[in-house]
Design an enzyme around this catalytic site. Sequence first.
Site, PDB file in Angstrom:
ATOM      1  CB  SER A  67      46.290  49.486  44.696  1.00 41.65           C
ATOM      2  OG  SER A  67      46.919  49.088  45.901  1.00 41.65           O
ATOM      3  CE1 TYR A 114      48.821  45.195  42.454  1.00 39.25           C
ATOM      4  CE2 TYR A 114      49.293  46.430  44.451  1.00 39.25           C
ATOM      5  CZ  TYR A 114      48.383  45.836  43.604  1.00 39.25           C
ATOM      6  OH  TYR A 114      47.047  45.888  43.885  1.00 39.25           O
TER       7      TYR A 114
END
Length: 266
Positions: free
Chosen positions: A147, A160
């Site tokens: 990501s 995250y």
Amino acid sequence: MITGAARGLGRACALAYARAGADLSLVDVPGALPGVPYPLGSESQLAHTADLCREAGAAVLVRHADVRDLKALHSVAADTEERFGAIDVLVNNAGIAAPSGMAAHEIDESEWQIMIDVDLSGAWRAIHAVGSRMIRRRAGSIINIASTAGLVGYRHFAGYVAAKHGLVGLTKAVALDYAPQRVRVNALCPGSVRDDSFMEGRMLSEIARTLSIPVSEHEETFVQAQPMNALVDPEDVACAALWLASDDSRQMTGSVLTIDGGFTAR
């Protein structure tokens, strides 16, 4: 072999590979995970992905496995190799976006643990299950779906961000481990991916929910941060994953491809 294949980017990658002539081992939990505050891909969604791939001409093996379970992933890898003879490509796509939406000191240990366990350690477990099989054949491509959170920080997403930064680091380290055996390992870092209804993705809406952004407004809100004034489509990521699996990228390993419409160029 694709983890997190029930919907979203997993389904998009599966369809791209099926249309290119690959056979597929599709893996997902499926169902709820304690501590994850939204529904994950369902058994019916995984079956639908498989049906779509069969319609595209692929032979498909469907397996239910939790990426937190190393033994289960080794079993999937063995079943896949028995069915198809070899595992040429591993797409480490399984991941969660929440629990998030809080400052680092507000995260409790169980919330931190599940994020790292799925998004980082889950990818390592899949590599553990597949890597030695690729090394024996001296061929293979491992593609980790990271990501932009693996490249930059995001407020209130410490778990995250840490997991995805770790996944980028894991990519580089394993690429060096496996390079002498001609097994390639690369990472894709998508930006804000649109929740395409056909792919049944919901990652972006869940991120919006953790940030208290109304779901009806979340695409417009995220687009404002995109230099190209558009969200990434799931197919954009799938096309890159297909390229990384092909001989056209045969000299790429340890690389990180960013698909974010210029977000991290600022």
